[in-house]
Design an enzyme around this catalytic site. Structure first.
Site, mmCIF file in Angstrom:
data_model
loop_
_atom_site.group_PDB
_atom_site.id
_atom_site.type_symbol
_atom_site.label_atom_id
_atom_site.label_comp_id
_atom_site.label_asym_id
_atom_site.label_seq_id
_atom_site.Cartn_x
_atom_site.Cartn_y
_atom_site.Cartn_z
ATOM 1 N N SER A 272 0.721 -1.285 0.044
ATOM 2 C CA SER A 272 0.117 0.104 -0.115
ATOM 3 C C SER A 272 0.808 1.271 -0.075
ATOM 4 O O SER A 272 2.139 1.031 0.377
ATOM 5 C CB SER A 272 -0.747 0.163 1.302
ATOM 6 O OG SER A 272 -0.097 0.311 2.258
ATOM 7 N N ASP A 273 0.472 2.447 -0.515
ATOM 8 C CA ASP A 273 1.009 3.596 -0.372
ATOM 9 C C ASP A 273 0.953 4.070 1.089
ATOM 10 O O ASP A 273 0.133 3.331 1.637
ATOM 11 C CB ASP A 273 0.394 4.711 -1.189
ATOM 12 C CG ASP A 273 1.334 5.840 -1.424
ATOM 13 O OD1 ASP A 273 2.452 5.945 -0.908
ATOM 14 O OD2 ASP A 273 1.107 6.571 -2.542
ATOM 15 N N GLY A 274 1.841 4.987 1.576
ATOM 16 C CA GLY A 274 1.852 5.126 2.858
ATOM 17 C C GLY A 274 0.609 5.718 3.492
ATOM 18 O O GLY A 274 0.268 6.728 3.260
ATOM 19 N N GLY A 275 0.129 4.862 4.420
ATOM 20 C CA GLY A 275 -1.126 5.318 5.030
ATOM 21 C C GLY A 275 -2.396 5.135 4.313
ATOM 22 O O GLY A 275 -3.291 5.518 4.742
ATOM 23 N N ALA A 276 -2.357 4.562 3.173
ATOM 24 C CA ALA A 276 -3.407 4.434 2.463
ATOM 25 C C ALA A 276 -4.549 3.571 3.211
ATOM 26 O O ALA A 276 -5.767 3.536 2.879
ATOM 27 C CB ALA A 276 -3.121 3.547 1.178
#
Length: 763
Positions: A296-300
């Site tokens: 996942s992208d950061g914090g997605a």
């Protein structure tokens, strides 16, 4: 002879006795040698003679569900975000998944060679160049990693698994992250993606130098924050636009062997990308055969959970894991990694143990291929160290790369220059080293960072310099300082642009105007420069800016687009302006369409490709995709190819190119195709092949062979890709065909008849 088991028993017994008697180092010694004992146990996953799949299966079968949860939840560092914990009983160390390697090793607190920003590298139109940059980057990532492991440092950007390259399509000139991409064309982006992956990962038959990770999957190309946050945005994309514009480069990345992809923040047609089973399983794994991991992208996942897309946190975990997201990159929220609720989701029968065991396998497969579980002496990449970082060869490469990225947009004959007299250098990018790096850059040793001002200084007997602005935002402007700097000179350089202060991740531009008072600065230079004194405009930016007035003004003698060239900026600029070394004649080509009018740009949130990129652009741009001038001229002569091609087969052909000018120079040859009489919407034009060649002077012809693959000729229908019978135009030259702004080079046009029809499948 004492066996290893007995020796270790004796050693540990001695340490225990030391502990009882107060020895301060006893506890650390016990830990050290216990780990050594475990790692020397002959677990099958350490047996180098077994197939990779068997080794991975053995390792994963030995993990508890708690251990799997931890491995899948902790992709970063800090607090409970990561790194992935060590598993002492199996002799497995910590692992850091979050590393940026876009065009250099972004190691924390360490210097590395900084190569030009990605968009500039795309302007070189050279997969060979991006391969070399990726290869050098992989070497430095390895060298840094070895140092950090020896220091027991597993913070972010110390690992071997790269979140690079960025292969999203540049669809809007105002998007803040355009600089990280390879431009607006899916074919160009795909070829660059493949070259980057192969260069970074290396060609060893067994081991990977550093693993690539293409991002952001998919239909992520703005907005960042204008007019809505990327965390809230829902990209509404037609199936045809998705398949023909946003997916092809990622498919090429998978074909090249990337180990991972990163799913994006946004929703796609109402579904969060990191919970989109159609995207992450049906397309990525079933249609394309991808066997790596999705991160996942950061914090997605925090965003998905916090926005209550699903009813509960366990529902979020189940949706993302079942969709195909293997690894969470936690955000900065107090909530912590969402995947730490994985066990609860299993207890609630929303996830199965079999599923999570299968999903963790690609993570350990990647670590195995990086060499973590094999003897270091087997892996040639393990020998790389800090001695391989910032080498003379790498510094020479970043200079070569920077020279290849520059795009000459206008030249009334003033370039190339000669060294003489007093020069004026003005503008906020002239001596702003930090802004010249662009985002996601390695941090060079600062003695290697050469600004435009430093690079231009050797051109003259005297340099008169004024920034004119405090920074590139240019809210305050010192007109008198600029006027003084351009007075009494033989040539004036105006150095403008944006930098990450204006366009970056999380920061879109509200328009395409020059920032702040920069336009006024340029106008002041024009007004206060005698008519016989040349003015050269140097631009350092990613998304195009409105310079139509400068393009049309005869007082501006030359315009050069330089992007963000990083550490070798000044030296590269001097060489290109003087043409004093081999390879210095500008040959870069724009990897995007530079609009003439703001009215030519559709709304940022409209994800229809209508009116976007050269493939669908309406009207005449200021500068077209694929455009760039040279100090010399070229002539293309007749191609040899068949007039027919059977559907599903590639089109092969040859043409000749001659340098008709006075300087040896590179030329970017481009082959475009266009379809006739189609029953479905198609691009007006499609780049189908390109290559950069060095062409000597002297009248010798160079023969160029090209191939247009069948899938470049295919069109998307509801059931997949088809090559249909009919007529197709083919154009060969140094730029797009039929452009109002012409480089003056001859081009070749022919018509090809496709016989029969072929179904190429759904991909």
């Amino acid at each position: 002879m004492t066996c290893l088991h007995c020796s270790l028993q004796c050693l540990l017994l001695t340490c225990i006795l030391c502990t009882l008697t107060g020895c301060s180092q006893a506890e650390e010694t016990i830990k050290k040698h216990t780990k050594r004992a475990v790692t020397m146990v002959n677990f099958p996953f350490r047996n180098v003679s077994l197939p990779w799949e068997d080794r991975v299966a053995d390792l994963v079968n030995r993990l508890t569900l708690e251990e799997i949860q931890d491995q899948m939840a902790k992709g970063r560092s800090g607090g409970n975000k990561g790194p992935a914990k060590a598993i002492a009983r199996l002799g497995i160390g910590q692992y850091q998944w979050s590393t940026e390697c876009l065009r250099g090793s972004s190691a924390p607190g360490a210097h590395g060679t900084s190569y030009p920003q990605a968009l500039g590298l795309a302007a070189a139109f050279s997969p060979d160049l991006i391969f070399k940059v990726a290869e050098a980057t992989g070497v430095e990532v390895r060298g840094h990693h070895k140092f950090f492991v020896e220091q027991n440092n597993y913070e972010e950007h110390t690992g071997l698994s790269c979140f690079s390259p960025v292969i999203n399509i540049m669809r809007d000139p105002r998007w803040g992250r355009n600089q990280e991409t390879y431009g607006e064309d899916p074919y160009l982006s795909g070829e660059y993606a493949a070259a980057f992956v192969q260069g970074l990962q290396g060609n060893h038959s067994r081991y990977v130098r550093a693993s690539a990770g293409c991002k952001h999957f998919d239909a992520y190309a703005g907005p960042e924050n204008i007019p809505v946050s990327r965390f809230l945005f829902d990209a509404r994309v037609s199936e045809r636009d998705w398949r023909t514009t946003f997916l092809p480069a990622f498919r090429r990345c998978v074909e090249a062997g990337t180990y991972s992809l990163m799913c994006s923040y946004n929703k796609i047609n109402g579904v969060p990308a990191c919970a989109d089973e159609t995207l992450l399983t049906d397309i990525l794994r079933t249609e394309w055969g991808f066997r790596g991991y999705v991160v996942s992208d950061g914090g997605a996942l925090d965003i998905i959970n916090g926005r209550h897309v699903f009813n509960t946190t366990t529902d979020t975990v189940a949706a993302c894991v079942n969709a195909g997201c293997n690894l969470e990159l936690p955000g900065d929220s107090d909530f912590g990694p969402v995947y730490l609720y994985m066990l609860e989701a299993i207890k609630q029968n929303k996830l199965t143990e079999a599923k999570v065991r299968e999903m963790v396998k690609p993570l350990f497969y990647t670590r195995m291929r990086l060499g973590e579980f094999d003897p270091p002496e087997m892996n040639p990449y393990s020998k790389l160290s800090l001695a391989d970082v910032e080498t003379a060869e790498h510094r020479a490469l970043t200079l070569e790369a920077a020279m290849q990225t520059f795009v000459l947009l206008k030249n009334n004959g003033v370039l190339p220059l000669h060294k003489t007299g007093t020069i004026g250098v003005v503008g906020p990018m002239a001596n702003n080293e930090q802004q010249l790096l662009g985002t996601y850059s390695a941090v060079p040793t600062w003695k290697y960072m050469i600004s435009p001002l430093e690079g231009l200084t050797p051109l003259a007997s005297k340099v008169q310099y004024a920034s004119g602005c405090d920074d590139t935002v240019c809210k305050t402007y010192n007109s008198s300082a600029v006027r003084r700097a351009v007075s009494g000179t033989y040539i004036n350089f105006v150095v403008l642009g944006t930098g990450q202060a204006v366009e970056a991740e999380g920061q879109d531009r509200p328009d395409t105007e020059l920032p702040g008072h920069q336009k006024t600065l340029l106008q002041d230079v024009i007004s206060n420069t005698p008519s016989d004194t040349p003015i050269v405009l140097l631009l350092f930016n990613a998304g195009p800016v409105n310079i139509s007035f400068a393009d049309q003004d005869p007082r501006v003698s030359a315009i050069m687009e330089c992007f963000f060239p990083a550490q070798a900026t000044g030296d590269a600029l001097r060489h290109v302006l003087l043409n004093d070394v081999r390879g210095a004649v500008p040959a870069g080509r724009l990897p995007f369409t530079w609009p003439l009018l703001a009215s030519q740009i559709p709304p940022m949130v409209n994800y229809s490709m209508k009116g976007r990129t050269y493939r669908y652009f309406e009207g005449e741009p200021l500068y077209p995709f694929g455009y760039g001038l040279s100090y010399t001229t070229f002539e293309y002569t007749a191609s040899v190819h068949t007039t027919t091609v059977r559907a599903g087969q590639p089109l092969t052909g040859s043409f000749w190119i001659r340098n008709t000018g006075t300087f040896e120079a590179d030329e970017v040859t481009q082959v475009y195709i266009a379809w006739h009489n189609n029953t479905v919407p198609v691009p007006k034009l499609q780049l189908a092949w390109f290559k950069r060649y060095t062409v000597p002077t002297g009248g010798a012809d160079i023969k160029v062979d090209f191939v247009v693959e069948a899938r470049s000729m295919a069109l998307w229908f509801d059931d997949g890709w088809h090559v249909k019978e009919g007529t197709m135009d083919i154009f060969i030259g140094g730029q797009q065909p039929n452009q109002a702004r012409n480089r003056g080079n001859s081009a070749i046009h022919a018509q090809i008849h496709i016989t029969g029809s072929a179904y190429l499948g759904k991909y």
